[in-house]
Write a protein that holds these residues in place. Sequence first.
Motif, PDB file in Angstrom:
ATOM      1  N   ALA A  98       0.636  -1.108   0.129  1.00  0.00           N
ATOM      2  CA  ALA A  98       0.163  -0.612   0.000  1.00  0.00           C
ATOM      3  C   ALA A  98       1.126   1.411   0.300  1.00  0.00           C
ATOM      4  CB  ALA A  98      -1.222  -0.167   1.080  1.00  0.00           C
ATOM      5  N   ASP A  99       0.792   2.548  -1.126  1.00  0.00           N
ATOM      6  CA  ASP A  99       0.889   3.551  -0.744  1.00  0.00           C
ATOM      7  C   ASP A  99       1.533   4.147   0.409  1.00  0.00           C
ATOM      8  OD1 ASP A  99       1.491   3.436  -3.767  1.00  0.00           O
ATOM      9  OD2 ASP A  99      -0.450   4.662  -4.196  1.00  0.00           O
ATOM     10  N   GLU A 100       0.588   3.884   1.860  1.00  0.00           N
ATOM     11  CA  GLU A 100       0.805   4.328   3.050  1.00  0.00           C
ATOM     12  C   GLU A 100       1.994   3.472   3.718  1.00  0.00           C
ATOM     13  OE1 GLU A 100      -2.932   3.916   4.583  1.00  0.00           O
ATOM     14  OE2 GLU A 100      -2.236   3.005   6.292  1.00  0.00           O
ATOM     15  N   ASP A 101       2.484   2.289   3.299  1.00  0.00           N
ATOM     16  CA  ASP A 101       3.038   1.977   4.134  1.00  0.00           C
ATOM     17  C   ASP A 101       4.478   2.141   3.253  1.00  0.00           C
ATOM     18  OD1 ASP A 101       1.157   0.738   5.441  1.00  0.00           O
ATOM     19  OD2 ASP A 101       0.966  -1.140   4.877  1.00  0.00           O
ATOM     20  N   ILE A 102       4.332   2.107   1.978  1.00  0.00           N
ATOM     21  CA  ILE A 102       5.766   2.869   0.864  1.00  0.00           C
ATOM     22  C   ILE A 102       6.063   4.562   1.509  1.00  0.00           C
ATOM     23  CG2 ILE A 102       6.326   3.404  -1.239  1.00  0.00           C
ATOM     24  CD1 ILE A 102       4.611   1.461  -2.250  1.00  0.00           C
ATOM     25  N   GLN A 103       5.521   5.136   1.911  1.00  0.00           N
ATOM     26  CA  GLN A 103       5.471   6.283   2.363  1.00  0.00           C
ATOM     27  C   GLN A 103       6.897   6.028   3.348  1.00  0.00           C
ATOM     28  OE1 GLN A 103       6.264   8.718   1.285  1.00  0.00           O
ATOM     29  NE2 GLN A 103       5.545   8.803   0.010  1.00  0.00           N
ATOM     30  N   GLN A 104       5.912   5.438   4.421  1.00  0.00           N
ATOM     31  CA  GLN A 104       6.503   4.816   5.667  1.00  0.00           C
ATOM     32  C   GLN A 104       8.175   4.022   5.792  1.00  0.00           C
ATOM     33  OE1 GLN A 104       3.780   2.787   8.340  1.00  0.00           O
ATOM     34  NE2 GLN A 104       6.045   2.910   9.551  1.00  0.00           N
ATOM     35  N   VAL A 105       8.361   3.247   4.481  1.00  0.00           N
ATOM     36  CA  VAL A 105       9.522   3.360   4.561  1.00  0.00           C
ATOM     37  C   VAL A 105      10.400   3.944   3.658  1.00  0.00           C
ATOM     38  CG1 VAL A 105      10.838   1.155   2.428  1.00  0.00           C
ATOM     39  CG2 VAL A 105       8.314   0.727   3.636  1.00  0.00           C
ATOM     40  N   ALA A 106      10.165   5.014   2.858  1.00  0.00           N
ATOM     41  CA  ALA A 106      11.096   5.829   1.685  1.00  0.00           C
ATOM     42  C   ALA A 106      11.155   7.241   3.322  1.00  0.00           C
ATOM     43  CB  ALA A 106      10.078   6.787   1.470  1.00  0.00           C
ATOM     44  N   SER A 107      10.022   6.954   4.335  1.00  0.00           N
ATOM     45  CA  SER A 107      10.652   7.697   5.734  1.00  0.00           C
ATOM     46  C   SER A 107      11.996   7.368   6.581  1.00  0.00           C
ATOM     47  CB  SER A 107       9.978   8.724   6.733  1.00  0.00           C
ATOM     48  OG  SER A 107       8.451   7.703   6.638  1.00  0.00           O
ATOM     49  N   ILE A 108      12.025   5.982   6.721  1.00  0.00           N
ATOM     50  CA  ILE A 108      12.994   5.258   7.003  1.00  0.00           C
ATOM     51  C   ILE A 108      13.993   5.424   6.563  1.00  0.00           C
ATOM     52  CG2 ILE A 108      13.227   3.044   7.642  1.00  0.00           C
ATOM     53  CD1 ILE A 108      10.587   2.372   8.833  1.00  0.00           C
ATOM     54  N   ALA A 109      14.150   5.380   5.306  1.00  0.00           N
ATOM     55  CA  ALA A 109      14.974   5.070   4.260  1.00  0.00           C
ATOM     56  C   ALA A 109      15.938   6.766   4.266  1.00  0.00           C
ATOM     57  CB  ALA A 109      15.058   4.813   3.083  1.00  0.00           C
ATOM     58  N   GLU A 110      14.709   7.728   4.550  1.00  0.00           N
ATOM     59  CA  GLU A 110      15.410   9.316   3.967  1.00  0.00           C
ATOM     60  C   GLU A 110      16.357   9.094   5.787  1.00  0.00           C
ATOM     61  OE1 GLU A 110      15.920  11.871   2.875  1.00  0.00           O
ATOM     62  OE2 GLU A 110      14.262  10.997   1.724  1.00  0.00           O
ATOM     63  N   SER A 111      15.374   8.724   7.057  1.00  0.00           N
ATOM     64  CA  SER A 111      16.567   8.964   8.040  1.00  0.00           C
ATOM     65  C   SER A 111      17.364   8.660   8.018  1.00  0.00           C
ATOM     66  CB  SER A 111      15.489   8.325   8.761  1.00  0.00           C
ATOM     67  OG  SER A 111      15.425   6.670   8.798  1.00  0.00           O
ATOM     68  N   VAL A 112      17.903   7.937   7.428  1.00  0.00           N
ATOM     69  CA  VAL A 112      19.756   7.362   7.434  1.00  0.00           C
ATOM     70  C   VAL A 112      19.919   7.809   6.698  1.00  0.00           C
ATOM     71  CG1 VAL A 112      18.875   4.831   8.918  1.00  0.00           C
ATOM     72  CG2 VAL A 112      19.415   5.172   5.625  1.00  0.00           C
ATOM     73  N   ARG A 113      20.150   8.880   5.602  1.00  0.00           N
ATOM     74  CA  ARG A 113      20.658   9.620   4.158  1.00  0.00           C
ATOM     75  C   ARG A 113      22.172  10.538   5.089  1.00  0.00           C
ATOM     76  NH1 ARG A 113      18.711  12.151  -0.527  1.00  0.00           N
ATOM     77  NH2 ARG A 113      16.950  11.932  -0.691  1.00  0.00           N
ATOM     78  N   GLY A 114      22.005  11.244   6.052  1.00  0.00           N
ATOM     79  CA  GLY A 114      22.255  11.993   6.474  1.00  0.00           C
ATOM     80  C   GLY A 114      23.902  11.165   6.998  1.00  0.00           C
ATOM     81  N   ASP A 115      23.897  10.017   7.843  1.00  0.00           N
ATOM     82  CA  ASP A 115      24.732   8.669   7.923  1.00  0.00           C
ATOM     83  C   ASP A 115      25.197   8.510   6.889  1.00  0.00           C
ATOM     84  OD1 ASP A 115      24.547   9.569  10.692  1.00  0.00           O
ATOM     85  OD2 ASP A 115      23.003   7.873  10.756  1.00  0.00           O
TER      86      ASP A 115
END
Length: 119
Positions: A98-115
């Motif tokens: 589901a799109d909302e679950d994909i969004q959640q995965v994307a924000s988890i991936a986003e959260s490690v961008r700086g590292d």
Amino acid sequence: MTTLYEKLGGAAAVDAAVDIFYRKVLADDRISEYFDDIDMDKQAQKQKAFLTMVFGGPNEYTGKDMREAHKNLKGLNDTHVDAVIENLGATLKELGVADEDIQQVASIAESVRGDVLNR
Ligand code: HEM
């Protein structure tokens, strides 16, 4: 509470997603060369364990932290991270997530961008 891991479909779903994801990554000219000398079976195993952990499944990840894992990759920048997140999203879409679950995965991936980009 239902974890994202359970929502996505547990171990079988993460296994399928990571396999399709790396097929896309290796076919993507923007990022494939980073994986030229990498043992992709080992890489997929580590990624399965990492994603399982961050999605709220069993924590069996014994790999490096994200800063350590990527600090020697020359020239890594935001466009590479964007491409990885895009390929992950496309993979999950293909698997019917589901799109909302994909969004959640994307924000988890986003959260490690700086590292990942060591900044
Ligand atoms: C955006 C989120 C990302 C996540 C969650 C992630 C996750 C991981 C994980 C779990 C590992 C294994 C660490 C270990 O060896 O112990 C790893 C290694 C690696 N990642 Fe990423 N990664 C991300 C972004 C990227 C990007 C943008 C690239 C390049 C385009 C990349 C290329 C690599 C490579 C080449 C390795 C292997 C390094 C080595 O074995 O020396 N990753 N990543």
